[in-house]
Write a protein that holds these residues in place. Structure first.
Motif, short mmCIF file in Angstrom:
data_model
loop_
_atom_site.label_atom_id
_atom_site.label_comp_id
_atom_site.label_asym_id
_atom_site.label_seq_id
_atom_site.Cartn_x
_atom_site.Cartn_y
_atom_site.Cartn_z
N GLN A 124 47.73 67.58 19.75
CA GLN A 124 49.04 67.93 19.20
C GLN A 124 50.09 66.91 19.61
O GLN A 124 50.96 66.55 18.81
CB GLN A 124 49.45 69.33 19.67
CG GLN A 124 48.67 70.44 18.99
CD GLN A 124 49.01 71.83 19.54
OE1 GLN A 124 49.57 71.95 20.61
NE2 GLN A 124 48.65 72.85 18.77
N ALA A 125 50.00 66.44 20.84
CA ALA A 125 50.95 65.42 21.30
C ALA A 125 50.77 64.13 20.50
O ALA A 125 51.76 63.49 20.12
CB ALA A 125 50.77 65.16 22.79
N THR A 127 49.56 63.91 17.46
CA THR A 127 50.02 64.18 16.10
C THR A 127 51.55 64.11 16.05
O THR A 127 52.12 63.53 15.13
CB THR A 127 49.55 65.58 15.65
OG1 THR A 127 48.14 65.62 15.71
CG2 THR A 127 50.01 65.91 14.25
N SER A 128 52.18 64.69 17.07
CA SER A 128 53.65 64.65 17.14
C SER A 128 54.13 63.21 17.27
O SER A 128 55.09 62.80 16.60
CB SER A 128 54.13 65.48 18.32
OG SER A 128 55.51 65.41 18.47
N LYS A 131 53.75 61.53 13.96
CA LYS A 131 54.80 61.96 13.02
C LYS A 131 56.11 61.25 13.33
O LYS A 131 56.83 60.84 12.42
CB LYS A 131 54.98 63.48 13.10
CG LYS A 131 53.90 64.26 12.40
CD LYS A 131 54.15 65.76 12.50
CE LYS A 131 53.03 66.54 11.84
NZ LYS A 131 53.25 67.99 11.96
#
Length: 158
Positions: A124-125, A127-128, A131
């Motif tokens: 998730q980190a 992916t963040s 982004k």
């Protein structure tokens, strides 16, 4: 002479008393020892209480026969008490081992879950971060497009 007769008679009575003292039954002694060692084991009371109670009952039967001095009736319940106590210890040890294995598996599952959670958090980190990089790239592209349009307008004016 009376003194010698009394001493001899006392000695004979003392020897006779020693001879008539019953010898402890080996099977009963073994049964007592086995049941006591099973009682001393904390795993037995936790995991094999029923077997321990059966061993105690068999020992009581053997003790009762010994009290009534029925030597023929001591052997079988004493043997059963010994074997049941040994069985209780074996079952308790096996169940304690199973409990340790289950605890180890639970610990392994907990560690694997923590590792997977860490992997998800890392993903998730990433992916963040991706982004954010894409957003920054879009902003740079928009700024470059805007600057290109401005420069094109200047060229057109010239």
């Amino acid at each position: 002479m009376n003194a010698k007769l009394l001493i001899a008679l006392s000695l004979a009575l003392a020897l006779g008393a020693c001879v008539s003292t019953p010898q402890p039954n080996a099977a009963l002694v073994s049964a007592r020892s086995a049941v006591q060692s099973a009682e001393a084991d904390p795993n037995v009371s936790k995991y094999a209480a029923l077997d321990l109670e059966a061993a105690k009952k068999d020992l009581e039967v053997a003790e009762s026969a010994a009290t009534r001095q029925r030597q023929a009736e001591i052997a079988q319940p004493a043997y059963l008490a010994t074997q049941t106590a040994r069985l209780a210890r074996a079952r308790a040890a096996a169940k304690a081992d199973d409990a340790r294995v289950a605890a180890g598996q639970a610990e392994r599952d907990r560690i694997q879950l923590a590792a997977r959670s860490r992997d998800v958090d890392n993903a998730q980190a990433q992916t963040s971060a991706a982004k954010m990089s894409a957003s920054a790239a879009n902003q740079q592209a928009a700024a470059a497009t805007e600057q290109a349009a401005r420069l094109q307008a200047e060229i057109d004016q010239l």
